[in-house]
Design a protein around this motif. Sequence first.
Motif, PDB file in Angstrom:
ATOM      1  N   UNK A 153       0.823  -1.089  -0.323  1.00 56.86           N
ATOM      2  CA  UNK A 153       0.123  -0.424   0.012  1.00 56.86           C
ATOM      3  C   UNK A 153       0.668   1.244  -0.115  1.00 56.86           C
ATOM      4  N   UNK A 154       0.754   2.418  -0.255  1.00 57.99           N
ATOM      5  CA  UNK A 154       0.938   3.377  -0.742  1.00 57.99           C
ATOM      6  C   UNK A 154       0.646   4.171   0.627  1.00 57.99           C
ATOM      7  N   UNK A 155       2.036   5.253   1.204  1.00 60.59           N
ATOM      8  CA  UNK A 155       1.494   5.445   1.799  1.00 60.59           C
ATOM      9  C   UNK A 155       1.775   7.021   2.235  1.00 60.59           C
ATOM     10  N   UNK A 156       1.271   7.960   2.592  1.00 58.03           N
ATOM     11  CA  UNK A 156       1.974   9.943   2.080  1.00 58.03           C
ATOM     12  C   UNK A 156       1.655   9.910   4.477  1.00 58.03           C
ATOM     13  N   UNK A 178      -0.556   7.412  17.478  1.00 54.34           N
ATOM     14  CA  UNK A 178      -0.168   6.303  18.390  1.00 54.34           C
ATOM     15  C   UNK A 178      -0.188   5.052  16.937  1.00 54.34           C
ATOM     16  N   UNK A 179      -2.327   4.389  17.394  1.00 57.20           N
ATOM     17  CA  UNK A 179      -1.945   3.102  16.508  1.00 57.20           C
ATOM     18  C   UNK A 179      -0.920   3.124  15.340  1.00 57.20           C
ATOM     19  N   UNK A 180      -0.481   3.970  14.198  1.00 56.26           N
ATOM     20  CA  UNK A 180       0.648   3.741  13.065  1.00 56.26           C
ATOM     21  C   UNK A 180       1.908   4.035  14.054  1.00 56.26           C
ATOM     22  N   UNK A 181       1.776   5.138  14.359  1.00 57.04           N
ATOM     23  CA  UNK A 181       3.058   5.073  15.182  1.00 57.04           C
ATOM     24  C   UNK A 181       4.451   4.171  15.883  1.00 57.04           C
ATOM     25  N   UNK A 182       3.018   4.171  16.815  1.00 59.13           N
ATOM     26  CA  UNK A 182       3.620   3.633  18.086  1.00 59.13           C
ATOM     27  C   UNK A 182       3.348   2.282  18.446  1.00 59.13           C
ATOM     28  N   UNK A 183       2.247   2.136  18.454  1.00 57.37           N
ATOM     29  CA  UNK A 183       1.905   0.958  19.124  1.00 57.37           C
ATOM     30  C   UNK A 183       2.210  -0.693  17.569  1.00 57.37           C
ATOM     31  N   UNK A 184       3.039  -1.308  18.741  1.00 60.73           N
ATOM     32  CA  UNK A 184       3.610  -2.890  18.225  1.00 60.73           C
ATOM     33  C   UNK A 184       2.582  -3.453  17.397  1.00 60.73           C
TER      34      UNK A 184
END
Length: 750
Positions: free
Chosen positions: A114-117, A128-134
Amino acid sequence: MKRTLYISLLASLPLLAQETPLEPGHTDNNKFSQMYDLMATPNMFRTASGAPGPAYYQQKADYKIDIELDDANTRLYGTETITYHNNAPEPLEYLWVQLDQNRRAADAKGPLIENQRVDASYSSEGFTRRYLEQEFDGGFKIEYVNDANGKPMRYIINQTMMRIDLDKPLKPGEKISFSIKWWYNINNYHVIGGRSGYEHFDADNNNIYVIAQFYPRMAVYNDVEGWQNMQFWGAGEFALPFGDFEVNITVPADHIMEATGELQNRADVFTPAQLKRYEQATKTFDKPVVIVTQEEAIAAEKNKSSKKKTWRFSAKNVRDFGFSTSRKFIYDAMAVQLSGKTAMAVSVYPKESNPLWGEYSTRVVAHTLKTYSKYTFDYPYPKAVSVSAESQGMEYPMICWNFGRPDKDGFVSDQLKYGMMSVIIHEVGHNYFPMIVNSDERQWTWMDEGLNTFLQYLAEKEWDENYPSRRGPAAKIVPYMSGDQKFLEPIMSNSETIHQFGNNAYAKPATGLNILRETIMGEELFDYAFKTYANRWKFKHPTPEDFFRTMEDASAVDLDWFWRGWFYSTDYVDIGIADVKQFYVSNEKPKGFKEDNRQQGRRRRSESENAKYVYMVSEGPEFNKRLKKPLDISSVKELEEYVNEKFTAAERQKLKAPKYFYEVTFNKPGGMLMPIIAELEYEDGIKEKHIFPVQIWRKNNQTASRVFATEKAVKKITVDPELKTADIDISNNVWPAEAVKSKFSEFEED
């Protein structure tokens, strides 16, 4: 003496062929070309008629499964024994098993495609969900794969597929049994997403589970693909063989459950009062009977039993298995009378879904079974279950999850009500396509979603003629068809490559079938052919070619031009009026009239027979110029003399008396062929419709002309006045030219 009447146009005819200079040759680019270049060659497995051939075969996979739900830790534990029957004419060296839960494994490759921005802003929870959680790990944990003697088998896992290597090839006609033990973490689908998982209710700390793809499942092996072992990336759904299932499911003792198959131990899991209500439901055909009441569900929510119960289900000749369980469930059901049998329509839902679900869900299930059975075949399974699962819409044999809940104050808007009803019709309808007419969803999404959306539209209209259907009518596909070609793909595209999934796989094929039924083939021919396809391929594995060929074979309608344009290309419909010439009749040769060779020959022959010419005289070359001088038949003495001489008085009363002549040239700026629907509106307001078959374009794919000889003056000519052909530009559909306000605005979607 014989007398001949000739009517000659003002414009001279083309020169003879030998006088035309030769042009360079070209390949066949006519849109009516047959589709031998696109469709697979018929064979003994699949015939040219679209029916299964004498050598057709399909594999069978039987399952015995024991699973237990760990409600406290939201995990599922299971063991299964698979018995695989090789009905293919060749031996198999290995078996492929689908592990679709690995789409949610911590090391899954699906998210990497999937492409991301970076968004401009995030909520704290979202960041938190996108960058911090496992990463959530929801993949299968395979503990063993053993043969029938308990000996470990060799296997390798490639993402969502597992290959099991056999010690010796499995010969035609042989079968093999093996066992798998596994467990996995169940996903909260509101947080992580997914077609199955659980929904958590904070208010009472309970879950509703909708569980599918929960067990290792055999892949399809057939004459078209060999093994269909394409990875599950998320969009393309499932390809599965038929088989028999024996499934035992252990859950908390206060749970209410529904699943694929027939419940074998109802007396062990229902109270005596609930058993009595269920028995009443099997004999009630006019309204649902509440079997587990809202009061009973509320009591279960509060008490939370620490004991367990096992529900036992048996399903014959199904391709998959799903179940839903919760202590929150209300349960209602009613009987549905079909022509050959009785089936049960069932709904399970929490109190948060009332009053909407109690009023509509089971009734809509029953209506869907009746309507779909009318257009295909009688529903063969013992029940169809609708489960209330917010933000869901997914289907499995005999059971489906559907969205739609009132707000916290119990308010239900019309949009919500009809939206919920449409989802229920659609998901219950999937029992027919692909659960029974078992197409390959991993490759061709439209074969189940498109056909099912078409039948959904028919079911909606049979529920209420004014039902606000989102998909089906031709005009509703126009915003998509007229969109940027960079983001359009042919319907015949793999599921993972589609930009606009809903429009391409659901709406466009459904609209195409609706146009075939209403405009091209007619209801009688279409319905017979469609039913033939459904019955030929129920409990079998059809391909697109099988559908295309059957629709032609059973109707005697050549549709290659339609499949080629609507399914294999992104051509759009745009038919307009390029020119209208108006004529009146005169016995005087028009000034400047020149005969070509053929006209001269006809005139010489006719002069020897004392014939008279009647000339068609144009009012002028100006576009859209109105007729000034209407024809008075009585003033043309030669024509009147001819008519009086050749016909009796009674016959003359039956003759037409045209006074106005309009030569209309239609053009086709769009690439897609379509019949021409032309409506003439006379000065007295009367309208008259003319339909010209698509073959009118057969020798010139760009222009077509027709002459309308009328007794009354024509005030207006309109192409496709009822928007039945998905014409993307109606500004060129009207003569005389006028400013045309878009009729499509009401159909445009967000």
